[in-house]
Scaffold this active site. Structure first.
Site, PDB file in Angstrom:
ATOM      1  N   PRO A   1      54.265 -30.188 -33.797  1.00 49.80           N
ATOM      2  CA  PRO A   1      54.690 -28.672 -34.122  1.00 49.80           C
ATOM      3  C   PRO A   1      55.505 -28.788 -35.367  1.00 49.80           C
ATOM      4  O   PRO A   1      56.181 -29.689 -35.852  1.00 49.80           O
ATOM      5  CB  PRO A   1      55.751 -28.299 -33.094  1.00 49.80           C
ATOM      6  CG  PRO A   1      56.269 -29.876 -32.586  1.00 49.80           C
ATOM      7  CD  PRO A   1      55.046 -30.667 -32.640  1.00 49.80           C
ATOM      8  N   MET A   2      55.045 -27.656 -36.152  1.00 47.20           N
ATOM      9  CA  MET A   2      55.738 -27.828 -37.595  1.00 47.20           C
ATOM     10  C   MET A   2      56.177 -26.471 -38.034  1.00 47.20           C
ATOM     11  O   MET A   2      55.089 -25.767 -38.316  1.00 47.20           O
ATOM     12  CB  MET A   2      55.087 -28.563 -38.482  1.00 47.20           C
ATOM     13  CG  MET A   2      55.052 -30.239 -38.413  1.00 47.20           C
ATOM     14  SD  MET A   2      54.041 -30.919 -39.442  1.00 47.20           S
ATOM     15  CE  MET A   2      54.709 -30.788 -41.013  1.00 47.20           C
ATOM     16  N   GLU A   3      57.325 -26.007 -37.830  1.00 49.88           N
ATOM     17  CA  GLU A   3      57.660 -24.703 -38.051  1.00 49.88           C
ATOM     18  C   GLU A   3      57.602 -24.159 -39.857  1.00 49.88           C
ATOM     19  O   GLU A   3      57.930 -25.145 -40.592  1.00 49.88           O
ATOM     20  CB  GLU A   3      59.235 -24.466 -37.843  1.00 49.88           C
ATOM     21  CG  GLU A   3      59.637 -23.091 -37.420  1.00 49.88           C
ATOM     22  CD  GLU A   3      60.595 -22.583 -38.457  1.00 49.88           C
ATOM     23  OE1 GLU A   3      61.410 -23.457 -39.248  1.00 49.88           O
ATOM     24  OE2 GLU A   3      60.427 -21.294 -38.566  1.00 49.88           O
TER      25      GLU A   3
ATOM     26  N   GLN B   1      56.109 -24.302 -27.703  1.00 46.75           N
ATOM     27  CA  GLN B   1      57.474 -24.905 -27.648  1.00 46.75           C
ATOM     28  C   GLN B   1      58.545 -23.810 -27.797  1.00 46.75           C
ATOM     29  O   GLN B   1      58.697 -22.729 -28.647  1.00 46.75           O
ATOM     30  CB  GLN B   1      57.404 -25.708 -28.990  1.00 46.75           C
ATOM     31  CG  GLN B   1      58.914 -26.572 -28.960  1.00 46.75           C
ATOM     32  CD  GLN B   1      58.891 -27.667 -30.308  1.00 46.75           C
ATOM     33  OE1 GLN B   1      59.072 -27.081 -31.106  1.00 46.75           O
ATOM     34  NE2 GLN B   1      58.833 -28.669 -29.892  1.00 46.75           N
TER      35      GLN B   1
ATOM     36  N   CYS C   1      65.105 -30.450 -33.254  1.00 44.15           N
ATOM     37  CA  CYS C   1      65.317 -29.810 -34.954  1.00 44.15           C
ATOM     38  C   CYS C   1      66.687 -29.841 -35.358  1.00 44.15           C
ATOM     39  O   CYS C   1      67.649 -30.071 -34.639  1.00 44.15           O
ATOM     40  CB  CYS C   1      64.886 -28.250 -34.344  1.00 44.15           C
ATOM     41  SG  CYS C   1      65.110 -27.200 -35.892  1.00 44.15           S
TER      42      CYS C   1
ATOM     43  N   LYS D   1      60.310 -32.912 -26.545  1.00 38.20           N
ATOM     44  CA  LYS D   1      60.279 -33.755 -27.792  1.00 38.20           C
ATOM     45  C   LYS D   1      61.695 -34.087 -28.240  1.00 38.20           C
ATOM     46  O   LYS D   1      62.548 -32.981 -28.484  1.00 38.20           O
ATOM     47  CB  LYS D   1      59.637 -32.783 -28.950  1.00 38.20           C
ATOM     48  CG  LYS D   1      59.174 -33.603 -29.972  1.00 38.20           C
ATOM     49  CD  LYS D   1      58.185 -32.869 -30.748  1.00 38.20           C
ATOM     50  CE  LYS D   1      57.822 -33.582 -32.205  1.00 38.20           C
ATOM     51  NZ  LYS D   1      58.916 -32.948 -33.332  1.00 38.20           N
TER      52      LYS D   1
ATOM     53  N   ASN E   1      56.247 -40.847 -32.456  1.00 37.32           N
ATOM     54  CA  ASN E   1      55.961 -39.872 -33.397  1.00 37.32           C
ATOM     55  C   ASN E   1      57.080 -40.215 -34.615  1.00 37.32           C
ATOM     56  O   ASN E   1      57.781 -40.866 -34.507  1.00 37.32           O
ATOM     57  CB  ASN E   1      56.157 -38.399 -32.942  1.00 37.32           C
ATOM     58  CG  ASN E   1      56.399 -37.615 -34.031  1.00 37.32           C
ATOM     59  OD1 ASN E   1      57.579 -36.965 -34.256  1.00 37.32           O
ATOM     60  ND2 ASN E   1      55.303 -37.269 -34.990  1.00 37.32           N
ATOM     61  N   GLY E   2      56.387 -40.221 -35.796  1.00 32.80           N
ATOM     62  CA  GLY E   2      57.105 -40.449 -36.977  1.00 32.80           C
ATOM     63  C   GLY E   2      56.437 -41.415 -37.665  1.00 32.80           C
ATOM     64  O   GLY E   2      56.217 -42.492 -37.387  1.00 32.80           O
ATOM     65  N   ASP E   3      56.165 -40.852 -39.253  1.00 29.66           N
ATOM     66  CA  ASP E   3      55.779 -42.195 -40.276  1.00 29.66           C
ATOM     67  C   ASP E   3      54.320 -42.539 -39.733  1.00 29.66           C
ATOM     68  O   ASP E   3      54.101 -43.935 -40.294  1.00 29.66           O
ATOM     69  CB  ASP E   3      56.684 -42.909 -40.463  1.00 29.66           C
ATOM     70  CG  ASP E   3      57.613 -42.386 -41.547  1.00 29.66           C
ATOM     71  OD1 ASP E   3      57.567 -41.138 -41.975  1.00 29.66           O
ATOM     72  OD2 ASP E   3      58.739 -42.922 -41.821  1.00 29.66           O
TER      73      ASP E   3
HETATM   74  C1  FMN Z   1      58.265 -28.709 -42.105  1.00 28.59           C
HETATM   75  C2  FMN Z   1      58.326 -29.112 -40.629  1.00 28.59           C
HETATM   76  C3  FMN Z   1      58.701 -28.245 -39.800  1.00 28.59           C
HETATM   77  C4  FMN Z   1      58.826 -28.889 -38.346  1.00 28.59           C
HETATM   78  N1  FMN Z   1      58.903 -28.078 -37.208  1.00 28.59           N
HETATM   79  C5  FMN Z   1      59.132 -28.445 -35.849  1.00 28.59           C
HETATM   80  C6  FMN Z   1      58.965 -27.947 -34.994  1.00 28.59           C
HETATM   81  O1  FMN Z   1      58.945 -26.506 -34.767  1.00 28.59           O
HETATM   82  N2  FMN Z   1      59.251 -28.418 -33.531  1.00 28.59           N
HETATM   83  C7  FMN Z   1      59.406 -29.667 -33.456  1.00 28.59           C
HETATM   84  O2  FMN Z   1      59.765 -30.168 -32.422  1.00 28.59           O
HETATM   85  N3  FMN Z   1      59.376 -30.468 -34.388  1.00 28.59           N
HETATM   86  C8  FMN Z   1      59.295 -29.878 -35.698  1.00 28.59           C
HETATM   87  N4  FMN Z   1      59.141 -30.875 -36.985  1.00 28.59           N
HETATM   88  C9  FMN Z   1      58.929 -32.355 -36.720  1.00 28.59           C
HETATM   89  C10 FMN Z   1      57.827 -32.985 -36.522  1.00 28.59           C
HETATM   90  O3  FMN Z   1      57.086 -32.451 -35.525  1.00 28.59           O
HETATM   91  C11 FMN Z   1      57.663 -34.381 -36.589  1.00 28.59           C
HETATM   92  O4  FMN Z   1      58.459 -34.726 -35.404  1.00 28.59           O
HETATM   93  C12 FMN Z   1      58.143 -35.036 -37.792  1.00 28.59           C
HETATM   94  O5  FMN Z   1      57.606 -34.511 -38.892  1.00 28.59           O
HETATM   95  C13 FMN Z   1      58.040 -36.272 -37.698  1.00 28.59           C
HETATM   96  O6  FMN Z   1      56.668 -36.806 -37.806  1.00 28.59           O
HETATM   97  P1  FMN Z   1      55.697 -37.184 -38.984  1.00 28.59           P
HETATM   98  O7  FMN Z   1      56.372 -38.340 -39.677  1.00 28.59           O
HETATM   99  O8  FMN Z   1      54.310 -37.342 -38.312  1.00 28.59           O
HETATM  100  O9  FMN Z   1      55.478 -36.132 -39.674  1.00 28.59           O
HETATM  101  C14 FMN Z   1      58.719 -30.255 -38.248  1.00 28.59           C
HETATM  102  C15 FMN Z   1      58.763 -31.200 -39.338  1.00 28.59           C
HETATM  103  C16 FMN Z   1      58.411 -30.742 -40.580  1.00 28.59           C
HETATM  104  C17 FMN Z   1      58.311 -31.565 -41.801  1.00 28.59           C
END
Ligand code: FMN
Length: 328
Positions: free
Chosen positions: A13-15, A74, A104, A146, A206-208
């Protein structure tokens, strides 16, 4: 002997960025097992169906992307009753899985005890999650969660994981950083292994994870094979497929930055059906900012050429010209 299940790769999820159009185009590239929507914040009262449909139009289509990939809804909140009520409303609106956001880092959200701030109180985390799990039991719908590793530090990480497990979640995604660590690399995948030991539900790392190589290292360190990809799903929508190719012992298809720009042009066409030009231009710039994390120098050149542009035609011309005239 229990048969090993295939590894799952999910879109995070990415808001503000991972909307239905983006989910659609990314999942069309193959390899993805499910997506999670941007969070819907619930405080008091019950949201009407249209609010759920706005954040997740796929709820009208069996909660699946056009290519049939499941989309989980979510919610973000802290009050057990309103979370439970809205989880039920979400299910009535078409959701098949409800995911709870305990990661968040936004100040405005945390001030009201939402997102990562719940990680300071394992008992509240339990109460909120348990209320949702109990309410959804009658609707035969799973609840997933999450979490980050913690708020300021990792003191309560395992207590929080145990609380979520005891509350009745059916799956846990771990963004392997605390709130205080923001998005700063590295992600601490070793904590995923520790969490996995104290819960009895599937755990996703999750992450990186930006490349197949990162995936391999993450599996080694975390001991889990299921992953959720956030920024890398947008900077390489073929990564899920590449991971699956690697796991199947096949040749991993190569991806370059020009292909990524071609994808962005395709996305613009789809987005034209949803947003006004000013929003589309702003969103292209968000993509370009993210591309720099994965594609370095090449992405920086395109970003510099586009950052001051305000109309879409100019942006498209720039992207097309880069694709046509730059030698890889
Ligand atoms: C712009 C942005 C918006 C995000 N919005 C949410 C969200 O709505 N809900 C959530 O659980 N995590 C959100 N995250 C976190 C991501 O889901 C993820 O956990 C985080 O980016 C780390 O994973 P990555 O390194 O693969 O990006 C957001 C991250 C970014 C960068």
């Amino acid at each position: 002997m229990q048969e090993k299940l295939p590894a799952l790769v999910a879109v995070a999820p990415m808001e503000g960025v991972m909307d239905a159009t983006t989910r659609d185009l990314i999942t069309r590239q193959g390899g993805w097992d499910f997506c999670v929507t941007e969070f819907l914040r619930v405080t008091t009262g019950r949201q009407p169906a249209r609010v759920f449909h706005r954040i997740c139009p796929e709820l009208r289509q069996n909660a699946q992307t056009p290519t049939g990939i499941p989309v989980h809804l979510q919610l973000l909140g802290s009050d057990p009753q309103s979370l439970a009520d809205n989880a039920c409303m979400g299910v009535k609106a078409g959701a098949q899985v409800i995911d709870l956001n305990y990661g968040c880092p936004a100040k405005i959200v945390n001030r009201h005890l939402g997102g990562a701030s719940m990680l300071r109180y394992p008992d509240r985390l339990y109460d909120a999650t348990h209320a949702v799990a109990q309410a959804l039991k009658t609707l035969d719908t799973p609840v997933t969660a999450k979490m980050r590793l913690g708020y300021d530090d990792t003191e309560l990480t395992l207590d929080n994981a145990r609380a979520l497990n005891a509350a009745g979640i059916s799956q846990l995604v771990v963004h392997a950083r605390t709130r205080a660590q923001g998005y700063k690399p590295p992600a601490h995948w070793e904590w995923v292994a520790r969490i996995e030991e104290v819960v009895d539900v599937p755990v996703f790392a999750n992450g990186d994870i930006w490349t197949v190589n990162d995936y391999q290292r993450c599996v080694q360190v975390s001991g889990v094979q299921d992953v959720m990809l956030g920024r890398s799903s947008m900077t390489n929508p073929w990564l899920a497929k590449q991971i699956k190719q690697h796991l199947a012992g096949k040749e991993v298809e190569q991806v370059d930055f020009k292909r990524m720009l071609g994808f962005l042009l395709e996305w613009l066409k789809l987005d034209a059906l949803v947003y006004e030009e000013i929003v589309r231009v702003m969103r292209v710039k968000q993509w370009l900012v993210m591309f720099r994390l994965r594609w370095g120098e090449e992405a920086q050149i395109v970003f510099d050429a586009c950052k001051r542009l305000t109309n879409e035609r100019d942006l498209i011309n720039n992207l097309e010209s880069y694709i046509q005239h730059t030698v890889s």
